[in-house]
Enzyme design. Sequence first.
Site, PDB file in Angstrom:
ATOM      1  N   HIS A 116      98.272 -30.173  26.236  1.00  0.00           N
ATOM      2  CA  HIS A 116      99.479 -29.734  25.879  1.00  0.00           C
ATOM      3  C   HIS A 116     100.227 -28.869  26.468  1.00  0.00           C
ATOM      4  CE1 HIS A 116      97.103 -27.980  22.389  1.00  0.00           C
ATOM      5  NE2 HIS A 116      98.079 -27.295  22.642  1.00  0.00           N
ATOM      6  N   ASP A 118     102.173 -25.423  23.941  1.00  0.00           N
ATOM      7  CA  ASP A 118     102.451 -25.363  22.774  1.00  0.00           C
ATOM      8  C   ASP A 118     103.956 -25.771  22.123  1.00  0.00           C
ATOM      9  OD1 ASP A 118     100.089 -25.134  21.441  1.00  0.00           O
ATOM     10  OD2 ASP A 118      99.948 -22.579  21.980  1.00  0.00           O
ATOM     11  N   ARG A 286      96.035 -17.967  16.216  1.00  0.00           N
ATOM     12  CA  ARG A 286      96.749 -17.966  16.681  1.00  0.00           C
ATOM     13  C   ARG A 286      98.309 -17.385  17.060  1.00  0.00           C
ATOM     14  NH1 ARG A 286      98.708 -24.215  18.815  1.00  0.00           N
ATOM     15  NH2 ARG A 286     100.788 -23.617  18.119  1.00  0.00           N
TER      16      ARG A 286
HETATM   17  C1  SIN Z   1      95.700 -24.325  20.584  1.00  0.00           C
HETATM   18  O1  SIN Z   1      95.560 -25.970  21.456  1.00  0.00           O
HETATM   19  O2  SIN Z   1      96.214 -23.876  20.870  1.00  0.00           O
HETATM   20  C2  SIN Z   1      93.985 -24.142  20.132  1.00  0.00           C
HETATM   21  C3  SIN Z   1      92.340 -24.303  21.638  1.00  0.00           C
HETATM   22  C4  SIN Z   1      91.281 -24.426  21.672  1.00  0.00           C
HETATM   23  O3  SIN Z   1      91.245 -24.191  20.281  1.00  0.00           O
HETATM   24  O4  SIN Z   1      91.197 -23.439  22.322  1.00  0.00           O
END
Ligand code: SIN
Length: 295
Positions: A116, A118, A286
């Site tokens: 995906h 984000d 994040r």
């Molecule tokens: C994410 O899709 O933001 C997380 C990616 C991850 O946990 O490596």
Amino acid sequence: MPSAAHLAAPASQPFEIRPFAAGTGAEIIGLDLAQPLNDSDFARIHRAHLDYHVVVFREQNITPAQQVAFSRRFGELQIHVLKQFLLPGHPEILRVSNVVENGQNIGLSDAGKFWHSDLSYKELPSLGSMLYAQELPSEGGDTLFADMHKALEALPAELRNAVEGRKASHSYTARYNEPAINGYQRPTLTAEQLAQVVVVDHPVVRTHPETGRKALFVSEGFTTHIVGLPEDESRQILAELYRYSVLPENVHRHSWREGDMVFWDNRSVIHLAAGCPAHLRRTLHRTTIQGDAPF
Ligand code: SIN
């Protein structure tokens, strides 16, 4: 009166930008994000982000407030719809974590289980995301990045012609309830959360607003169908687009090291979390920077 010394810009840091061999991704060595960053250092980082799409800041030791402040230099931050997984005291940080405390997941355990970009399900999807390692598993837990400019260039002319100029619908709930990894069950979305994630349509082929480069902008995680095509045809075309999106030669695999903060460009790449054994703890923080409406 502040002295001239107080008004001086922070000194430049002698950091190096080392591209990875495959062309997607670069690591930044010798930069301390806990120190103030002057405009010319910031411009070098910004350029590397545009050129390599994924930049890895090595050996960082920064606080959540410093991660938020650095992320904000690139734009407004987006607050994730799953409020229960935001870092207490820092709502701009989404905890990506498989850790359970007092019977509750402290973060989103299966973020990234499908490829995906984000927040592609928003009117203003993300410019880029910064993911900062907090606790890493001794095995697994890699994150994969696929270059969507190269994916577009790889499409056969017939397939490219079939989608250029079309839009596709994106939905946060496209695969929300699909069988969970390791028995993890995603929380049921409240009516208020559902109201924040209505379906949006974006161009299948988008133009990067800063570099002008074209990229494919669909993903198995959030894209539901191509607008205006019969369901069968849309499904078939999307399956082909997904296949071209993740050609092995266009995928960069990031194996996390302590102190890594990875900053990727959601307008240029899609990503996938490869997962780790359930008994190993994995937590990352994040921040997600808002971008422009895709065109
Ligand atoms: C994410 O899709 O933001 C997380 C990616 C991850 O946990 O490596």
